[in-house]
Design a protein around this motif. Structure first.
Motif, mmCIF file in Angstrom:
data_model
loop_
_atom_site.group_PDB
_atom_site.id
_atom_site.type_symbol
_atom_site.label_atom_id
_atom_site.label_comp_id
_atom_site.label_asym_id
_atom_site.label_seq_id
_atom_site.Cartn_x
_atom_site.Cartn_y
_atom_site.Cartn_z
ATOM 1 N N ALA A 295 -6.414 6.160 13.242
ATOM 2 C CA ALA A 295 -7.507 6.061 13.781
ATOM 3 C C ALA A 295 -8.017 4.699 14.240
ATOM 4 N N GLY A 296 -7.383 3.682 13.992
ATOM 5 C CA GLY A 296 -7.310 2.346 14.472
ATOM 6 C C GLY A 296 -8.563 1.581 13.756
ATOM 7 N N HIS A 297 -8.916 0.315 14.569
ATOM 8 C CA HIS A 297 -10.118 -0.459 14.162
ATOM 9 C C HIS A 297 -9.810 -1.043 12.580
ATOM 10 N N LEU A 298 -8.571 -1.240 12.177
ATOM 11 C CA LEU A 298 -8.320 -1.898 10.829
ATOM 12 C C LEU A 298 -8.341 -3.226 10.691
ATOM 13 N N ARG A 299 -8.518 -3.725 9.509
ATOM 14 C CA ARG A 299 -8.391 -5.164 9.256
ATOM 15 C C ARG A 299 -7.370 -5.177 8.476
ATOM 16 N N GLY A 300 -6.198 -5.585 8.700
ATOM 17 C CA GLY A 300 -4.826 -5.850 7.730
ATOM 18 C C GLY A 300 -4.071 -4.661 7.818
ATOM 19 N N LYS A 301 -3.308 -4.528 6.656
ATOM 20 C CA LYS A 301 -2.299 -3.435 6.683
ATOM 21 C C LYS A 301 -2.536 -2.033 6.101
ATOM 22 N N VAL A 302 -2.098 -1.006 6.329
ATOM 23 C CA VAL A 302 -2.263 0.317 5.645
ATOM 24 C C VAL A 302 -0.812 0.451 4.678
ATOM 25 N N VAL A 303 -1.126 0.733 3.332
ATOM 26 C CA VAL A 303 0.026 0.714 2.585
ATOM 27 C C VAL A 303 0.174 2.024 1.877
#
Length: 307
Positions: A295-303
């Protein structure tokens, strides 16, 4: 299943497609061989390129079925012959070509490093690929204190690390991001600029004396703005799009380099480097994890984490 192997769940897919093709399957993980360690999985960082490969939108093509995951952290549970640097119980992180999203991870000891005390395993799980990619890309441009660089997607996994590494070296960093991430960028010494229409004009106003180099994690928009501002093509590096189409560079991560991993982990431990976690999901919810990533527009990592 042989006596030396152990049962494990692993995230795999058997066809190209969206997150719905991901399956959590039962496999066996062998005992570590010469120079290998087996790690009890704690967490693993997702990367946009893995989603592109799975969706058939990357030049990288892997033979099906594909075992998913490259970044991981966890605790060593077995060591193979010839491994002297690690012992059972050591907290480690590292990266393998594929198959890291599993209850147990088999890896060469040469691609892992220790997690320093005080660094959460979830944070360490995003350093081996995203962190070293940022490090290697930054090193490719021979920058010095006083240089001015632009980092796109500057609050993302690679961009956020790259920008902070540059700030720590005395480089002036301008980071493109959505407005919601501007305050975080400022807190890390990065000057935020909104991406989107009018980017070239905003960059020109922010750096009227010129830009030394550009590191792109977003796509053509950043590259085209940089070229229009007169940044030499060899000073523009992208990991987000076809570099040859724009005549720019494409320097990503080189071979896994444990001394670099040690340096990155030390910067996290002393507070120089902040690696935000955008969201965590258990392995059983890996589809939702990729949906969130994509979906984008993230801050940092998805874990993803162990159950």
């Amino acid at each position: 299943m042989t006596a030396s192997s152990i049962p494990s769940r692993a995230v795999r897919y058997h066809e190209i497609g969206g997150p719905d093709v991901l399956q959590l399957e039962h496999v066996e993980i062998a005992a570590p061989g010469e120079g290998e360690v087996r790690v009890r999985f704690a967490a693993g960082g997702l990367n946009p390129v893995d989603a592109k490969i799975r969706a058939g939108r990357s030049r990288i093509q892997l033979a099906l079925p594909v075992a998913v995951g490259r970044e991981f952290s966890g605790v060593v549970e077995a060591v193979g012959p010839g491994v002297d640097d690690f012992a059972v119980g050591d907290a480690v992180f590292g990266s393998i070509p594929q198959g890291a999203f599993a209850d147990a991870v088999l890896a060469p000891a040469s691609v892992v490093a220790r997690v320093p005390e005080g660094v959460p395993l979830e944070v360490a799980s995003g350093l081996a690929l995203a962190g070293q990619t940022a490090w290697d890309a930054l090193e490719s441009q021979n920058l010095h204190a006083g240089d001015v660089i632009v980092v796109s997607a500057a609050a993302g996994g690679v961009g956020g690390i790259l920008g902070q590494l540059a700030v720590a070296r005395g480089i002036r960093v301008i980071g493109t991001a959505g407005a919601a991430n501007h305050e975080w960028l400022r807190s890390r010494g990065i000057e935020p600029v909104l991406y989107g229409e009018g980017l070239r004009e905003r960059l020109a106003a922010t750096a009227p004396d010129g830009i030394t180099a550009v590191f792109d994690q977003f796509g053509p928009e950043t590259i085209e703005a940089a070229l229009a501002l007169g940044v030499p093509p060899e000073r523009i590096n992208t990991i987000a799009t076809d570099a040859s189409a724009h005549g720019v560079r494409n320097v990503g991560r080189g071979a896994v380099h444990p001394p670099t991993l040690d340096a990155l982990a030390a910067l996290v431990a002393d507070g120089t480097l902040d690696v935000p976690i955008a969201a965590t999901y258990p392995l059983s919810e890996v589809r939702a994890a990729f949906e969130f990533l994509e979906a984008g527009h993230l801050r940092g990592k998805v874990v993803v984490t162990a159950e």
